[in-house]
Design a protein around this motif. Structure first.
Motif, PDB file in Angstrom:
ATOM      1  N   ASN A  54       0.826  -1.219   0.000  1.00  0.00           N
ATOM      2  CA  ASN A  54       0.000   0.000   0.000  1.00  0.00           C
ATOM      3  C   ASN A  54       0.858   1.266   0.000  1.00  0.00           C
ATOM      4  O   ASN A  54       0.489   2.293   0.571  1.00  0.00           O
ATOM      5  CB  ASN A  54      -0.970   0.014   1.184  1.00  0.00           C
ATOM      6  N   SER A  55       2.061   1.166  -0.595  1.00  0.00           N
ATOM      7  CA  SER A  55       3.002   2.288  -0.761  1.00  0.00           C
ATOM      8  C   SER A  55       3.591   2.815   0.544  1.00  0.00           C
ATOM      9  O   SER A  55       4.115   3.926   0.594  1.00  0.00           O
ATOM     10  CB  SER A  55       2.348   3.436  -1.543  1.00  0.00           C
ATOM     11  N   VAL A  56       3.520   2.010   1.627  1.00  0.00           N
ATOM     12  CA  VAL A  56       4.052   2.436   2.924  1.00  0.00           C
ATOM     13  C   VAL A  56       4.900   1.314   3.520  1.00  0.00           C
ATOM     14  O   VAL A  56       4.548   0.144   3.430  1.00  0.00           O
ATOM     15  CB  VAL A  56       2.915   2.808   3.900  1.00  0.00           C
ATOM     16  N   SER A  57       6.036   1.700   4.137  1.00  0.00           N
ATOM     17  CA  SER A  57       6.910   0.732   4.800  1.00  0.00           C
ATOM     18  C   SER A  57       7.146   1.166   6.241  1.00  0.00           C
ATOM     19  O   SER A  57       6.664   2.218   6.673  1.00  0.00           O
ATOM     20  CB  SER A  57       8.257   0.665   4.077  1.00  0.00           C
ATOM     21  N   SER A  58       7.947   0.392   6.953  1.00  0.00           N
ATOM     22  CA  SER A  58       8.308   0.754   8.324  1.00  0.00           C
ATOM     23  C   SER A  58       9.165   2.017   8.363  1.00  0.00           C
ATOM     24  O   SER A  58       9.274   2.663   9.397  1.00  0.00           O
ATOM     25  CB  SER A  58       9.070  -0.396   8.984  1.00  0.00           C
ATOM     26  N   LYS A  59       9.761   2.380   7.236  1.00  0.00           N
ATOM     27  CA  LYS A  59      10.619   3.567   7.160  1.00  0.00           C
ATOM     28  C   LYS A  59       9.882   4.796   6.645  1.00  0.00           C
ATOM     29  O   LYS A  59      10.426   5.886   6.620  1.00  0.00           O
ATOM     30  CB  LYS A  59      11.820   3.300   6.248  1.00  0.00           C
ATOM     31  N   GLY A  60       8.645   4.597   6.181  1.00  0.00           N
ATOM     32  CA  GLY A  60       7.865   5.726   5.690  1.00  0.00           C
ATOM     33  C   GLY A  60       7.224   5.447   4.347  1.00  0.00           C
ATOM     34  O   GLY A  60       7.305   4.342   3.806  1.00  0.00           O
ATOM     35  N   SER A  61       6.604   6.470   3.815  1.00  0.00           N
ATOM     36  CA  SER A  61       5.887   6.379   2.546  1.00  0.00           C
ATOM     37  C   SER A  61       6.854   6.256   1.361  1.00  0.00           C
ATOM     38  O   SER A  61       7.944   6.834   1.379  1.00  0.00           O
ATOM     39  CB  SER A  61       5.016   7.623   2.375  1.00  0.00           C
ATOM     40  N   GLU A  62       6.420   5.515   0.352  1.00  0.00           N
ATOM     41  CA  GLU A  62       7.231   5.271  -0.840  1.00  0.00           C
ATOM     42  C   GLU A  62       7.717   6.568  -1.489  1.00  0.00           C
ATOM     43  O   GLU A  62       8.833   6.634  -2.006  1.00  0.00           O
ATOM     44  CB  GLU A  62       6.370   4.473  -1.825  1.00  0.00           C
ATOM     45  N   ASN A  63       6.898   7.610  -1.457  1.00  0.00           N
ATOM     46  CA  ASN A  63       7.267   8.851  -2.144  1.00  0.00           C
ATOM     47  C   ASN A  63       8.362   9.650  -1.421  1.00  0.00           C
ATOM     48  O   ASN A  63       8.816  10.662  -1.928  1.00  0.00           O
ATOM     49  CB  ASN A  63       6.039   9.729  -2.390  1.00  0.00           C
TER      50      ASN A  63
END
Length: 117
Positions: A54-63
């Motif tokens: 969903n474009s989100v990881s534990s480190k933050g948003s993909e963008n």
């Protein structure tokens, strides 16, 4: 179809190097299947789906990140049109390992010019 390993490396500003993201933080090594004719863009897409659901990881948003794909020696690819089959042929490895590498984008700060009062 080829079975290979994919991992996630995150750029660490303190050490100025890429470090592997552990499984407990949403990373780890995943065993995936992909067409042997898939290229590096396809690898990047699959990596984003795995590590950025969903474009989100534990480190933050993909963008918030710049992305690239590196090989098991952390070398970048000259062209993203190279295929999985080409990489297997060049490396002669039994199990191929590739990494999605993320580096936080540099923030551009625009300062307002002082206004005349």
């Amino acid at each position: 179809q080829s079975t290979w390993d994919i991992g996630w490396l995150f750029f660490d500003d303190l050490t100025k190097s890429y470090r592997q993201v552990r499984k407990s933080s949403g990373g780890g090594t995943r065993h995936v299947s992909i067409s042997s004719e898939a290229n590096i863009d396809d690898v990047l897409t699959q990596g984003k789906q795995l590590f950025f659901p969903n474009s989100v990881s534990s480190k933050g948003s993909e963008n918030l990140f710049d992305f690239e794909v590196r090989d098991f020696q952390q070398r970048t690819f000259d062209t993203y049109s190279i295929t999985i089959s080409d990489i297997y042929e060049a490396t002669k490895l039994k199990v191929l390992s590739l990494y999605i590498c993320t580096k936080p984008k540099k923030e551009i700060v625009l300062h307002d010019r002082p206004t005349d009062r």
